[in-house]
Design a protein around this motif. Sequence first.
Motif, PDB file in Angstrom:
ATOM      1  N   LEU A 106       0.830  -1.208   0.000  1.00 41.84           N
ATOM      2  CA  LEU A 106       0.000   0.000   0.000  1.00 41.84           C
ATOM      3  C   LEU A 106       0.864   1.258   0.000  1.00 41.84           C
ATOM      4  CD1 LEU A 106      -2.896   1.115   0.157  1.00 41.84           C
ATOM      5  CD2 LEU A 106      -2.642   1.095   2.635  1.00 41.84           C
ATOM      6  N   LEU A 107       1.928   1.269   0.798  1.00 42.57           N
ATOM      7  CA  LEU A 107       2.844   2.412   0.807  1.00 42.57           C
ATOM      8  C   LEU A 107       3.523   2.600  -0.543  1.00 42.57           C
ATOM      9  CD1 LEU A 107       4.517   2.052   4.307  1.00 42.57           C
ATOM     10  CD2 LEU A 107       2.925   3.832   3.558  1.00 42.57           C
ATOM     11  N   LEU A 108       3.899   1.501  -1.170  1.00 38.57           N
ATOM     12  CA  LEU A 108       4.525   1.573  -2.487  1.00 38.57           C
ATOM     13  C   LEU A 108       3.549   2.120  -3.529  1.00 38.57           C
ATOM     14  CD1 LEU A 108       7.371   0.812  -3.396  1.00 38.57           C
ATOM     15  CD2 LEU A 108       6.487  -1.392  -4.114  1.00 38.57           C
ATOM     16  N   VAL A 109       2.316   1.673  -3.477  1.00 40.32           N
ATOM     17  CA  VAL A 109       1.298   2.173  -4.413  1.00 40.32           C
ATOM     18  C   VAL A 109       1.055   3.665  -4.194  1.00 40.32           C
ATOM     19  CG1 VAL A 109      -1.162   2.046  -4.990  1.00 40.32           C
ATOM     20  CG2 VAL A 109       0.168  -0.039  -4.793  1.00 40.32           C
ATOM     21  N   ILE A 110       0.977   4.083  -2.935  1.00 40.79           N
ATOM     22  CA  ILE A 110       0.767   5.503  -2.636  1.00 40.79           C
ATOM     23  C   ILE A 110       1.940   6.343  -3.126  1.00 40.79           C
ATOM     24  CG2 ILE A 110       0.626   7.167  -0.723  1.00 40.79           C
ATOM     25  CD1 ILE A 110      -1.109   5.076   0.734  1.00 40.79           C
ATOM     26  N   ILE A 111       3.153   5.875  -2.898  1.00 38.60           N
ATOM     27  CA  ILE A 111       4.347   6.607  -3.344  1.00 38.60           C
ATOM     28  C   ILE A 111       4.350   6.756  -4.863  1.00 38.60           C
ATOM     29  CG2 ILE A 111       6.862   6.432  -3.583  1.00 38.60           C
ATOM     30  CD1 ILE A 111       6.845   5.230  -0.720  1.00 38.60           C
ATOM     31  N   PHE A 112       4.040   5.685  -5.572  1.00 38.49           N
ATOM     32  CA  PHE A 112       4.058   5.760  -7.030  1.00 38.49           C
ATOM     33  C   PHE A 112       2.887   6.585  -7.568  1.00 38.49           C
ATOM     34  CE2 PHE A 112       7.227   2.487  -6.751  1.00 38.49           C
ATOM     35  CZ  PHE A 112       8.038   2.775  -7.824  1.00 38.49           C
ATOM     36  N   ALA A 113       1.746   6.556  -6.888  1.00 30.74           N
ATOM     37  CA  ALA A 113       0.621   7.391  -7.307  1.00 30.74           C
ATOM     38  C   ALA A 113       0.957   8.870  -7.124  1.00 30.74           C
ATOM     39  CB  ALA A 113      -0.627   7.023  -6.519  1.00 30.74           C
ATOM     40  N   ILE A 114       1.568   9.206  -5.997  1.00 30.26           N
ATOM     41  CA  ILE A 114       1.969  10.597  -5.754  1.00 30.26           C
ATOM     42  C   ILE A 114       3.018  11.027  -6.773  1.00 30.26           C
ATOM     43  CG2 ILE A 114       3.192  12.099  -4.126  1.00 30.26           C
ATOM     44  CD1 ILE A 114       1.731  10.576  -1.882  1.00 30.26           C
ATOM     45  N   LEU A 115       3.963  10.156  -7.069  1.00 26.24           N
ATOM     46  CA  LEU A 115       4.994  10.476  -8.054  1.00 26.24           C
ATOM     47  C   LEU A 115       4.389  10.707  -9.437  1.00 26.24           C
ATOM     48  CD1 LEU A 115       8.005  10.802  -8.665  1.00 26.24           C
ATOM     49  CD2 LEU A 115       8.113   8.330  -8.995  1.00 26.24           C
ATOM     50  N   GLU A 116       3.457   9.865  -9.840  1.00 23.13           N
ATOM     51  CA  GLU A 116       2.801  10.033 -11.144  1.00 23.13           C
ATOM     52  C   GLU A 116       1.983  11.322 -11.175  1.00 23.13           C
ATOM     53  OE1 GLU A 116       1.401   9.301 -15.043  1.00 23.13           O
ATOM     54  OE2 GLU A 116       3.140   8.561 -13.962  1.00 23.13           O
ATOM     55  N   LEU A 117       1.254  11.614 -10.106  1.00 18.15           N
ATOM     56  CA  LEU A 117       0.491  12.863 -10.051  1.00 18.15           C
ATOM     57  C   LEU A 117       1.411  14.082 -10.080  1.00 18.15           C
ATOM     58  CD1 LEU A 117      -2.267  11.903  -7.474  1.00 18.15           C
ATOM     59  CD2 LEU A 117      -2.532  12.271  -9.938  1.00 18.15           C
ATOM     60  N   PHE A 118       2.550  13.994  -9.412  1.00 22.02           N
ATOM     61  CA  PHE A 118       3.519  15.087  -9.448  1.00 22.02           C
ATOM     62  C   PHE A 118       4.056  15.289 -10.860  1.00 22.02           C
ATOM     63  CE2 PHE A 118       8.005  16.367  -9.267  1.00 22.02           C
ATOM     64  CZ  PHE A 118       7.843  17.644  -8.754  1.00 22.02           C
ATOM     65  N   SER A 121       1.296  16.881 -12.987  1.00 23.28           N
ATOM     66  CA  SER A 121       1.051  18.283 -12.655  1.00 23.28           C
ATOM     67  C   SER A 121       2.221  19.181 -13.051  1.00 23.28           C
ATOM     68  CB  SER A 121       0.739  18.443 -11.179  1.00 23.28           C
ATOM     69  OG  SER A 121       1.877  18.162 -10.400  1.00 23.28           O
ATOM     70  N   SER A 122       3.440  18.677 -12.964  1.00 21.98           N
ATOM     71  CA  SER A 122       4.592  19.507 -13.360  1.00 21.98           C
ATOM     72  C   SER A 122       4.617  19.700 -14.868  1.00 21.98           C
ATOM     73  CB  SER A 122       5.901  18.886 -12.886  1.00 21.98           C
ATOM     74  OG  SER A 122       6.192  17.705 -13.612  1.00 21.98           O
TER      75      SER A 122
END
Length: 126
Positions: A106-118, A121-122
């Motif tokens: 779950l932590l890995l999925v959250i990290i990769f989701a945040i990275l993809e969203l970043f 957005s950038s």
Amino acid sequence: MTLKNYLFVMSTLTAVCWGILIFVASLIDPTATNWLGYILFYLALFLSLSGLAALIGFIIRFVALKKELAFNSVKVAFRQSFLFSLFIVLSLILKSQHLFNWINLLLLVIIFAILELFLISSKKSR
């Protein structure tokens, strides 16, 4: 580089990486290898998965989203294939270290989701 050349080069290099992965997997004994054997295996797996996912992702985008430019489809497909391959390799590393459980996943999925969203957005802010 034309789209035809990109697809040819990417397909060829992906096939070479899969060959290297098969060679490394048949050569290395996971119970008796050192850190170099693991690095070679995971690097070959990462490159093989990245190439295959980039090709499949591009083809799906090119067929499904015909209105989008091929260059943009290539960029998005390559970025997402890189993240997907990194996710798979990190999951396998966690599994090999007996650290793979639902919390770490779950932590890995959250990290990769945040990275993809970043990354998305950038791109839009430029």
